[in-house]
Design a protein around this motif. Structure first.
Motif, PDB file in Angstrom:
ATOM      1  N   GLY A 179       2.348  12.275   2.010  1.00 44.56           N
ATOM      2  CA  GLY A 179       3.131  13.089   1.095  1.00 44.56           C
ATOM      3  C   GLY A 179       4.318  12.326   0.524  1.00 44.56           C
ATOM      4  O   GLY A 179       4.763  11.316   1.089  1.00 44.56           O
ATOM      5  N   HIS A 180       4.811  12.815  -0.604  1.00 44.45           N
ATOM      6  CA  HIS A 180       5.893  12.103  -1.297  1.00 44.45           C
ATOM      7  C   HIS A 180       7.214  12.166  -0.531  1.00 44.45           C
ATOM      8  O   HIS A 180       8.038  11.243  -0.628  1.00 44.45           O
ATOM      9  CB  HIS A 180       6.071  12.683  -2.704  1.00 44.45           C
ATOM     10  CG  HIS A 180       4.965  12.290  -3.633  1.00 44.45           C
ATOM     11  ND1 HIS A 180       4.905  11.065  -4.238  1.00 44.45           N
ATOM     12  CD2 HIS A 180       3.859  12.979  -4.032  1.00 44.45           C
ATOM     13  CE1 HIS A 180       3.817  10.999  -5.000  1.00 44.45           C
ATOM     14  NE2 HIS A 180       3.154  12.156  -4.893  1.00 44.45           N
ATOM     15  N   ALA A 181       7.426  13.245   0.234  1.00 46.61           N
ATOM     16  CA  ALA A 181       8.663  13.316   1.034  1.00 46.61           C
ATOM     17  C   ALA A 181       8.682  12.192   2.068  1.00 46.61           C
ATOM     18  O   ALA A 181       9.726  11.554   2.298  1.00 46.61           O
ATOM     19  CB  ALA A 181       8.772  14.676   1.718  1.00 46.61           C
ATOM     20  N   GLY A 214      12.185  -0.641  -9.053  1.00 43.65           N
ATOM     21  CA  GLY A 214      10.985   0.093  -9.451  1.00 43.65           C
ATOM     22  C   GLY A 214      10.650   1.112  -8.389  1.00 43.65           C
ATOM     23  O   GLY A 214      11.469   1.408  -7.520  1.00 43.65           O
ATOM     24  N   GLY A 215       9.422   1.657  -8.450  1.00 50.08           N
ATOM     25  CA  GLY A 215       9.026   2.662  -7.473  1.00 50.08           C
ATOM     26  C   GLY A 215       9.200   2.201  -6.045  1.00 50.08           C
ATOM     27  O   GLY A 215       9.975   2.765  -5.277  1.00 50.08           O
ATOM     28  N   GLU A 216       8.463   1.151  -5.652  1.00 49.25           N
ATOM     29  CA  GLU A 216       8.563   0.596  -4.305  1.00 49.25           C
ATOM     30  C   GLU A 216       8.985  -0.869  -4.337  1.00 49.25           C
ATOM     31  O   GLU A 216       8.749  -1.621  -3.397  1.00 49.25           O
ATOM     32  CB  GLU A 216       7.230   0.738  -3.554  1.00 49.25           C
ATOM     33  CG  GLU A 216       6.097  -0.112  -4.079  1.00 49.25           C
ATOM     34  CD  GLU A 216       5.281   0.547  -5.191  1.00 49.25           C
ATOM     35  OE1 GLU A 216       4.129   0.140  -5.361  1.00 49.25           O
ATOM     36  OE2 GLU A 216       5.793   1.460  -5.867  1.00 49.25           O
ATOM     37  N   ARG A 262       0.829  -1.220   0.000  1.00 49.90           N
ATOM     38  CA  ARG A 262       0.000   0.000   0.000  1.00 49.90           C
ATOM     39  C   ARG A 262       0.860   1.265   0.000  1.00 49.90           C
ATOM     40  O   ARG A 262       0.590   2.229   0.720  1.00 49.90           O
ATOM     41  CB  ARG A 262      -0.939   0.001   1.213  1.00 49.90           C
ATOM     42  CG  ARG A 262      -1.916  -1.174   1.228  1.00 49.90           C
ATOM     43  CD  ARG A 262      -2.884  -1.080   2.402  1.00 49.90           C
ATOM     44  NE  ARG A 262      -3.866  -2.147   2.329  1.00 49.90           N
ATOM     45  CZ  ARG A 262      -3.692  -3.365   2.863  1.00 49.90           C
ATOM     46  NH1 ARG A 262      -2.542  -3.659   3.477  1.00 49.90           N
ATOM     47  NH2 ARG A 262      -4.635  -4.281   2.782  1.00 49.90           N
ATOM     48  N   PHE A 263       1.882   1.270  -0.824  1.00 50.65           N
ATOM     49  CA  PHE A 263       2.786   2.416  -0.845  1.00 50.65           C
ATOM     50  C   PHE A 263       2.120   3.661  -1.432  1.00 50.65           C
ATOM     51  O   PHE A 263       2.396   4.782  -0.999  1.00 50.65           O
ATOM     52  CB  PHE A 263       4.045   2.069  -1.644  1.00 50.65           C
ATOM     53  CG  PHE A 263       5.096   3.140  -1.596  1.00 50.65           C
ATOM     54  CD1 PHE A 263       5.811   3.389  -0.432  1.00 50.65           C
ATOM     55  CD2 PHE A 263       5.372   3.922  -2.710  1.00 50.65           C
ATOM     56  CE1 PHE A 263       6.784   4.379  -0.383  1.00 50.65           C
ATOM     57  CE2 PHE A 263       6.333   4.908  -2.667  1.00 50.65           C
ATOM     58  CZ  PHE A 263       7.044   5.139  -1.494  1.00 50.65           C
ATOM     59  N   ARG A 290      11.174   8.861   2.377  1.00 50.71           N
ATOM     60  CA  ARG A 290      11.831   8.443   3.622  1.00 50.71           C
ATOM     61  C   ARG A 290      11.571   6.962   3.895  1.00 50.71           C
ATOM     62  O   ARG A 290      12.464   6.240   4.348  1.00 50.71           O
ATOM     63  CB  ARG A 290      11.329   9.298   4.783  1.00 50.71           C
ATOM     64  CG  ARG A 290      12.102   9.065   6.055  1.00 50.71           C
ATOM     65  CD  ARG A 290      11.661   9.994   7.148  1.00 50.71           C
ATOM     66  NE  ARG A 290      12.372   9.702   8.392  1.00 50.71           N
ATOM     67  CZ  ARG A 290      12.047  10.218   9.569  1.00 50.71           C
ATOM     68  NH1 ARG A 290      11.018  11.060   9.668  1.00 50.71           N
ATOM     69  NH2 ARG A 290      12.736   9.903  10.645  1.00 50.71           N
ATOM     70  N   VAL A 291      10.342   6.497   3.623  1.00 50.77           N
ATOM     71  CA  VAL A 291      10.033   5.080   3.798  1.00 50.77           C
ATOM     72  C   VAL A 291      10.930   4.234   2.897  1.00 50.77           C
ATOM     73  O   VAL A 291      11.474   3.198   3.322  1.00 50.77           O
ATOM     74  CB  VAL A 291       8.545   4.806   3.497  1.00 50.77           C
ATOM     75  CG1 VAL A 291       8.273   3.297   3.448  1.00 50.77           C
ATOM     76  CG2 VAL A 291       7.659   5.463   4.543  1.00 50.77           C
ATOM     77  N   LEU A 292      11.094   4.661   1.651  1.00 53.13           N
ATOM     78  CA  LEU A 292      11.957   3.918   0.721  1.00 53.13           C
ATOM     79  C   LEU A 292      13.383   3.836   1.244  1.00 53.13           C
ATOM     80  O   LEU A 292      14.025   2.777   1.167  1.00 53.13           O
ATOM     81  CB  LEU A 292      11.934   4.589  -0.654  1.00 53.13           C
ATOM     82  CG  LEU A 292      10.640   4.462  -1.459  1.00 53.13           C
ATOM     83  CD1 LEU A 292      10.683   5.376  -2.672  1.00 53.13           C
ATOM     84  CD2 LEU A 292      10.424   3.013  -1.890  1.00 53.13           C
TER      85      LEU A 292
END
Length: 393
Positions: free
Chosen positions: A277-279, A306-308, A268-269, A283-285
């Motif tokens: 928010g994308h910031a 990839g993205g996540e 559920r990224f 940080r999660v990544l």
């Protein structure tokens, strides 16, 4: 003794030219590395060249009341120059500085001055003892140059090793003949002795300076190559880096070795980005990438593909070990808590596991790991699924 063949050359003029060249090269080396992350190594190299040039300037001074001080300055700056070259190579290669060796190289000229210049003035022994510190420096340089920090720099290191060996032979001949330790056949007229040694020293220092510049440009090329295979956000490898890293890793393994491939996706990224928010998502990544790197260890190849989405290649690993690692990784990620202005994020991950055998490609194993990952997603997320073919292997 051999007869003169070339017209006499003024050694003082030659020394002045060498000093100017070396001071100029010192400036060029420091300027070239001024924007480089290895500035510390560059500064030491430039200091070594500058000190060597200064030692030659002391050689040019002719003032009888200060002869002893001028001799001391010449000897000590020469020893400090050699120490700076070694420190530069250690810093450049991310190796610990051998402080005892540095002290030895500087202390030998100082001791020779105390004993053979001021206590019992015997020029012959002062010269020999000071020359021994240079031979120790060249031996240490050989050891430093035995292993390059990057494969791309190995050729430059080999050339510098050959140059240092040639200079060591010249040094042995020059000082050996100067104090009449060598056979008469090996000697040359006094005027030519200084010229030959000066020219040989100049060529060696020039080779070192060119080597310093070449290593800086090689390092820049390596950094650009690394950037092309590295994910800018997490610092992990990207798809290109994963393919190259997997190829290099598999080349070191036996042909029949089995490795594991893990495909990981943050659950559920998109909702995390939408809510926090994308910031916060970035940080999660980064936190998940750190957890992957910490857990996988130095032998694994870890990439953001990839993205996540992430992939991990675990060399020489069977399915049981890979499954245990995947479960531990999943649990470790579920215990993470990432603080944001909008509240804490507790991410979970889904993981698919497959095996990569000697006759398969990484893409084949990655596709099977992805299929297992999608089954984990469909089964409710925050779980590990094994490729059926891997489970029966």
């Amino acid at each position: 003794m051999i007869d003169p063949v070339f017209p006499a050359i003024d050694t003082a003029t030659l020394a002045l030219a060498r000093a100017i060249i070396q001071l100029t090269l010192a400036g060029l080396v420091i300027w070239t590395g001024s924007r480089d992350e290895q500035r510390a190594g560059t500064r030491w190299w430039a200091a070594g060249l500058a000190l060597h040039g200064i030692s030659l300037l002391f050689y040019l001074v002719r003032y009888a009341p200060l002869d002893s001080l001028i001799t001391a300055a010449n000897h000590l700056t020469l020893g400090l120059s050699s120490a700076c070259f070694l420190i530069g190579f250690w810093r450049f290669g991310h190796r610990p500085v051998q402080h005892a060796l540095v002290v030895l190289i500087v202390a030998i000229p100082a001791i020779s001055l105390l004993v053979w210049e001021w206590w019992m003035p015997i020029a012959r022994w002062r010269i020999l003892l000071t020359a021994s510190s240079q031979l120790i420096f060249l031996a240490a340089l050989q050891a430093v140059l035995a292993s390059a920090p990057r494969r791309e720099m190995a050729g430059i290191y080999r050339v510098l090793r050959v140059c240092s060996i040639a200079y060591a032979l010249l040094l042995f001949w020059a000082y050996g003949s100067l104090v009449e330790l060598l056979p008469t056949a090996a000697r040359v007229p006094p005027g030519y002795h200084g010229v030959l040694f000066s020219v040989g020293s100049m060529l060696f220092l020039l080779a070192l300076a060119v080597g310093f510049l070449a290593l800086q440009y090689a390092q820049l090329a390596c950094r650009h190559a690394d950037q092309a295979r590295t994910d800018w956000l997490t610092g992990l490898l990207n798809r290109r880096g994963l393919a190259q890293g997997a190829e290099e890793t598999r080349a070191r393994l036996p042909d029949d070795a089995t490795s594991a491939v893990l495909a990981l996706d943050i659950d559920r990224f998109k909702a995390v980005n939408d809510r926090y928010g994308h910031a916060a998502g970035d940080r999660v990544l980064r936190v998940i990438a750190w957890e992957l790197t910490r857990s996988a260890g130095p032998d694994a190849v870890v990439a953001r593909v990839g993205g996540e989405e992430f992939q991990v290649l675990m060399p020489d690993t069977d399915i049981d070990r890979a499954t245990r690692f995947a479960e531990a990784l999943r649990e470790g990620c579920s215990r993470l808590e990432i603080s944001t202005h909008s509240g804490a994020i507790r991410p979970t991950v889904s993981i698919g596991v497959s095996l990569l055998t000697g006759h398969q490609t990484l893409d084949d194993a990655a596709r099977r790991a992805d299929a297992a990952l999608y089954r984990a997603k469909d089964a409710g997320r925050d779980r590990v699924e094994i490729d059926p073919a891997a489970g029966s292997a």
